[in-house]
Design an enzyme around this catalytic site. Structure first.
Site, PDB file in Angstrom:
ATOM      1  N   TYR A  48       0.870  -1.090   0.012  1.00  0.00           N
ATOM      2  CA  TYR A  48       0.135  -0.073   0.510  1.00  0.00           C
ATOM      3  C   TYR A  48       0.711   1.678   0.145  1.00  0.00           C
ATOM      4  O   TYR A  48       2.150   1.374   0.977  1.00  0.00           O
ATOM      5  CB  TYR A  48      -0.440  -0.220   0.949  1.00  0.00           C
ATOM      6  CG  TYR A  48      -2.139  -1.358   1.303  1.00  0.00           C
ATOM      7  CD1 TYR A  48      -2.231  -1.654   0.042  1.00  0.00           C
ATOM      8  CD2 TYR A  48      -2.725  -1.433   2.120  1.00  0.00           C
ATOM      9  CE1 TYR A  48      -3.304  -2.547   0.052  1.00  0.00           C
ATOM     10  CE2 TYR A  48      -3.424  -2.385   1.932  1.00  0.00           C
ATOM     11  CZ  TYR A  48      -4.177  -3.280   0.897  1.00  0.00           C
ATOM     12  OH  TYR A  48      -4.833  -3.892   0.737  1.00  0.00           O
ATOM     13  N   SER A 202     -13.451  -4.062  -0.819  1.00  0.00           N
ATOM     14  CA  SER A 202     -14.784  -3.440  -1.153  1.00  0.00           C
ATOM     15  C   SER A 202     -16.082  -3.235  -0.955  1.00  0.00           C
ATOM     16  O   SER A 202     -16.685  -4.228  -1.850  1.00  0.00           O
ATOM     17  CB  SER A 202     -14.212  -3.954  -3.111  1.00  0.00           C
ATOM     18  OG  SER A 202     -13.214  -3.247  -3.386  1.00  0.00           O
ATOM     19  N   PRO A 203     -16.282  -3.987   0.338  1.00  0.00           N
ATOM     20  CA  PRO A 203     -17.744  -3.489   0.719  1.00  0.00           C
ATOM     21  C   PRO A 203     -18.936  -3.111   0.561  1.00  0.00           C
ATOM     22  O   PRO A 203     -19.506  -3.806   0.463  1.00  0.00           O
ATOM     23  CB  PRO A 203     -17.357  -4.170   2.066  1.00  0.00           C
ATOM     24  CG  PRO A 203     -16.014  -2.822   2.642  1.00  0.00           C
ATOM     25  CD  PRO A 203     -15.796  -2.897   1.337  1.00  0.00           C
ATOM     26  N   GLY A 205     -19.451  -1.783  -2.919  1.00  0.00           N
ATOM     27  CA  GLY A 205     -19.651  -2.073  -4.632  1.00  0.00           C
ATOM     28  C   GLY A 205     -19.065  -1.199  -5.046  1.00  0.00           C
ATOM     29  O   GLY A 205     -18.336  -0.470  -4.867  1.00  0.00           O
ATOM     30  N   PHE A 208     -21.026   3.375  -5.810  1.00  0.00           N
ATOM     31  CA  PHE A 208     -20.122   5.008  -6.395  1.00  0.00           C
ATOM     32  C   PHE A 208     -19.396   4.917  -6.907  1.00  0.00           C
ATOM     33  O   PHE A 208     -18.951   6.474  -7.272  1.00  0.00           O
ATOM     34  CB  PHE A 208     -20.092   5.485  -4.469  1.00  0.00           C
ATOM     35  CG  PHE A 208     -21.477   4.924  -3.653  1.00  0.00           C
ATOM     36  CD1 PHE A 208     -22.641   5.539  -3.658  1.00  0.00           C
ATOM     37  CD2 PHE A 208     -21.312   4.201  -2.728  1.00  0.00           C
ATOM     38  CE1 PHE A 208     -24.324   5.605  -3.004  1.00  0.00           C
ATOM     39  CE2 PHE A 208     -21.906   3.779  -2.073  1.00  0.00           C
ATOM     40  CZ  PHE A 208     -23.967   4.841  -1.895  1.00  0.00           C
ATOM     41  N   GLU A 210     -18.801   3.546 -10.069  1.00  0.00           N
ATOM     42  CA  GLU A 210     -19.637   2.760 -11.504  1.00  0.00           C
ATOM     43  C   GLU A 210     -20.576   4.077 -12.196  1.00  0.00           C
ATOM     44  O   GLU A 210     -22.042   3.254 -11.172  1.00  0.00           O
ATOM     45  CB  GLU A 210     -19.274   1.475 -11.814  1.00  0.00           C
ATOM     46  CG  GLU A 210     -17.622   1.508 -12.088  1.00  0.00           C
ATOM     47  CD  GLU A 210     -17.326  -0.610 -12.054  1.00  0.00           C
ATOM     48  OE1 GLU A 210     -18.317  -1.195 -12.542  1.00  0.00           O
ATOM     49  OE2 GLU A 210     -16.631  -0.874 -11.908  1.00  0.00           O
TER      50      GLU A 210
HETATM   51  N1  LIG Z   1      -6.692  -8.605  -0.456  1.00  0.00           N
HETATM   52  C1  LIG Z   1      -6.816  -7.676  -1.640  1.00  0.00           C
HETATM   53  O1  LIG Z   1      -6.758  -8.117  -2.360  1.00  0.00           O
HETATM   54  C2  LIG Z   1      -7.543  -6.203  -1.020  1.00  0.00           C
HETATM   55  C3  LIG Z   1      -7.976  -5.568  -2.580  1.00  0.00           C
HETATM   56  C4  LIG Z   1      -8.176  -3.648  -2.409  1.00  0.00           C
HETATM   57  C5  LIG Z   1      -8.925  -3.324  -1.094  1.00  0.00           C
HETATM   58  N2  LIG Z   1      -8.545  -4.547  -0.168  1.00  0.00           N
HETATM   59  C6  LIG Z   1      -8.830  -4.106   1.628  1.00  0.00           C
HETATM   60  O2  LIG Z   1     -10.217  -3.573   1.240  1.00  0.00           O
HETATM   61  C7  LIG Z   1     -10.311  -1.912   2.318  1.00  0.00           C
HETATM   62  C8  LIG Z   1     -11.619  -1.464   1.579  1.00  0.00           C
HETATM   63  O3  LIG Z   1     -11.600  -1.360   0.205  1.00  0.00           O
HETATM   64  P1  LIG Z   1     -12.782  -0.061  -0.747  1.00  0.00           P
HETATM   65  O4  LIG Z   1     -10.973   1.003  -0.976  1.00  0.00           O
HETATM   66  O5  LIG Z   1     -12.239  -0.686  -1.882  1.00  0.00           O
HETATM   67  O6  LIG Z   1     -13.509  -0.268   0.040  1.00  0.00           O
HETATM   68  P2  LIG Z   1     -15.174   0.256   0.143  1.00  0.00           P
HETATM   69  O7  LIG Z   1     -15.430   0.340   1.262  1.00  0.00           O
HETATM   70  O8  LIG Z   1     -15.812  -1.019  -0.500  1.00  0.00           O
HETATM   71  O9  LIG Z   1     -14.618   1.658  -0.728  1.00  0.00           O
HETATM   72  C9  LIG Z   1     -14.320   2.688  -0.014  1.00  0.00           C
HETATM   73  C10 LIG Z   1     -14.498   3.281  -0.863  1.00  0.00           C
HETATM   74  O10 LIG Z   1     -15.608   4.335  -0.789  1.00  0.00           O
HETATM   75  C11 LIG Z   1     -16.001   5.552  -0.039  1.00  0.00           C
HETATM   76  N3  LIG Z   1     -17.746   5.623  -0.413  1.00  0.00           N
HETATM   77  C12 LIG Z   1     -17.778   4.565   0.847  1.00  0.00           C
HETATM   78  N4  LIG Z   1     -18.583   5.354   1.332  1.00  0.00           N
HETATM   79  C13 LIG Z   1     -19.554   5.820   0.386  1.00  0.00           C
HETATM   80  C14 LIG Z   1     -20.884   6.831   0.154  1.00  0.00           C
HETATM   81  N5  LIG Z   1     -21.678   6.218   0.704  1.00  0.00           N
HETATM   82  N6  LIG Z   1     -20.566   7.326  -1.231  1.00  0.00           N
HETATM   83  C15 LIG Z   1     -19.774   7.496  -1.947  1.00  0.00           C
HETATM   84  N7  LIG Z   1     -18.515   7.202  -1.757  1.00  0.00           N
HETATM   85  C16 LIG Z   1     -18.498   6.372  -0.504  1.00  0.00           C
HETATM   86  C17 LIG Z   1     -14.771   5.838  -0.052  1.00  0.00           C
HETATM   87  O11 LIG Z   1     -14.545   7.530   0.606  1.00  0.00           O
HETATM   88  P3  LIG Z   1     -14.910   7.709   1.496  1.00  0.00           P
HETATM   89  O12 LIG Z   1     -13.303   8.214   1.524  1.00  0.00           O
HETATM   90  O13 LIG Z   1     -15.336   9.577   1.524  1.00  0.00           O
HETATM   91  O14 LIG Z   1     -15.407   7.813   2.678  1.00  0.00           O
HETATM   92  C18 LIG Z   1     -14.201   4.743  -0.211  1.00  0.00           C
HETATM   93  O15 LIG Z   1     -13.133   5.893  -1.210  1.00  0.00           O
HETATM   94  C19 LIG Z   1      -8.912  -1.222   1.714  1.00  0.00           C
HETATM   95  O16 LIG Z   1      -8.790  -0.371   2.133  1.00  0.00           O
HETATM   96  C20 LIG Z   1      -7.696  -2.315   2.168  1.00  0.00           C
HETATM   97  O17 LIG Z   1      -7.230  -2.004   3.577  1.00  0.00           O
HETATM   98  C21 LIG Z   1      -7.899  -5.922   0.204  1.00  0.00           C
END
Ligand SMILES: NC(=O)c1ccc[n+]([C@@H]2O[C@H](COP(=O)([O-])OP(=O)(O)OC[C@H]3O[C@@H](n4cnc5c(N)ncnc54)[C@H](OP(=O)(O)O)[C@@H]3O)[C@@H](O)[C@H]2O)c1
Length: 289
Positions: A48, A202-203, A205, A208, A210
């Site tokens: 990261y 990416s819980p 999805g 927001f 696409e």
């Molecule tokens: N194991 C793997 O291969 C792998 C791959 C990818 C990620 N990960 C882990 O999973 C974590 C989460 O992944 P992710 O970032 O894709 O998760 P996510 O929680 O699905 O997405 C987070 C993004 O969505 C935005 N968001 C949240 N609520 C929203 C809303 N109501 N309206 C608009 N935007 C919103 C957030 O913005 P704000 O910042 O403004 O809240 C942030 O930019 C990563 O930090 C990492 O630790 C692991």
């Protein structure tokens, strides 16, 4: 070895130079805010921020004054990226014993800790040797440097391969209302049967992120559910994945303290059965099979 995770895990992927670019003080506030709201587990990977975010977090965590034993740290190894200050020319995976041990030591140094609660193998490699992985995990456990080994993005057969040589605590995979595979391809069934903890990255999805028909359909439904349950759309989306009987722990990627605080409402939200199925229905744009 029992490891208790918080019901939502804070993912630190977006906290460093890849997105939020927090200063040390901002990251310390973020850690505190998560902690104060019951989010005690933090998810990292060596890669990261191009191999920089673990160290930023380590500085910030030390500054936060929170005791190490009050939190749980997850990190990952195995991806050799072409980003950052490594000489890697071709992105690849390395699960040799030496590399796993070296990478784990780096994570400990950068995070300024003496142990990781869980070390994950970040992505499966066709060349991984389960015996070598088991030897590395055993050594790290014996030395008290990790409490448990987990995998990430592994299929059931890949997990079974590693599990034939050493314990696997969890599998961190992509799962959300727009990425349904684990609940349909047997992954969650397998994890439930074998006591492997599922974590969902990416819980919330792609809703927001696409602007397509699927996002549009889900947003219309979510507007109704937001009014009905009196919580925000992301809370409903997290509650949806947490309602799966496998006991999925979301790894939320927010960089906003307020968003994390609000998302904890998902822990006590139970969607009515038809609402749960309505989300699946709008995701696929059809009646469920
Ligand atoms: N194991 C793997 O291969 C792998 C791959 C990818 C990620 N990960 C882990 O999973 C974590 C989460 O992944 P992710 O970032 O894709 O998760 P996510 O929680 O699905 O997405 C987070 C993004 O969505 C935005 N968001 C949240 N609520 C929203 C809303 N109501 N309206 C608009 N935007 C919103 C957030 O913005 P704000 O910042 O403004 O809240 C942030 O930019 C990563 O930090 C990492 O630790 C692991």
């Amino acid at each position: 070895m029992s490891i208790t995770l918080s019901p939502i895990i804070a993912g630190a992927m977006n906290w460093g130079v890849w997105q939020a670019n927090f200063t040390t003080a901002e990251m310390a506030r973020m850690i505190h805010s998560c902690f104060d709201n019951g989010i005690t587990t933090f998810d990292h990977a060596d890669i990261y921020g191009g191999y920089t975010t673990e160290a930023e977090f380590g500085k910030a965590f030390t500054q936060s004054g929170i005791a190490r034993e009050k939190i749980q740290l997850i990190s990952k190894c195995g991806i050799q990226h072409t980003v950052g200050n490594r000489p890697t020319k071709v992105k690849h995976y390395d699960y040799s014993k030496e590399y796993i041990l070296w990478s784990a030591e780096n994570s400990l140094k950068f995070l300024q800790t003496d142990h990781l609660d869980i070390l994950l193998l970040h992505r499966p490699s066709p060349l991984m040797q389960p015996d070598e992985i088991a030897e590395a995990a055993q050594k790290l456990k014996q030395e008290g440097k990790i409490k448990a080994l987990g995998v990430s993005n592994f299929t059931t057969s890949q997990t079974e391969l590693i599990r034939s040589r050493t314990d696997v605590f969890c599998n961190q995979i992509e799962f959300s209302a727009t990425h349904l595979n684990p609940m349909l391809d047997g992954s969650f069934d397998y994890m439930m049967m074998n006591n492997i903890k599922p974590m969902a990255w990416s819980p919330i999805g792609s809703i927001f992120k696409e602007h397509n028909d699927q996002s549009h359909r889900l947003k219309l439904l979510l507007a109704e559910l937001v009014a009905k349950y009196g919580v925000t759309a992301d809370v409903i989306l997290l509650a949806w994945i947490m309602q799966h009987p496998a006991g999925v722990v979301p790894v939320s990627g927010s960089a906003s303290p307020e968003r994390f605080k609000n998302q904890m409402k998902a822990v006590n939200l139970k969607l009515e059965l038809e609402d749960w199925f309505a989300i699946w229905t709008e995701s696929i744009g059809n009646k469920v099979p």
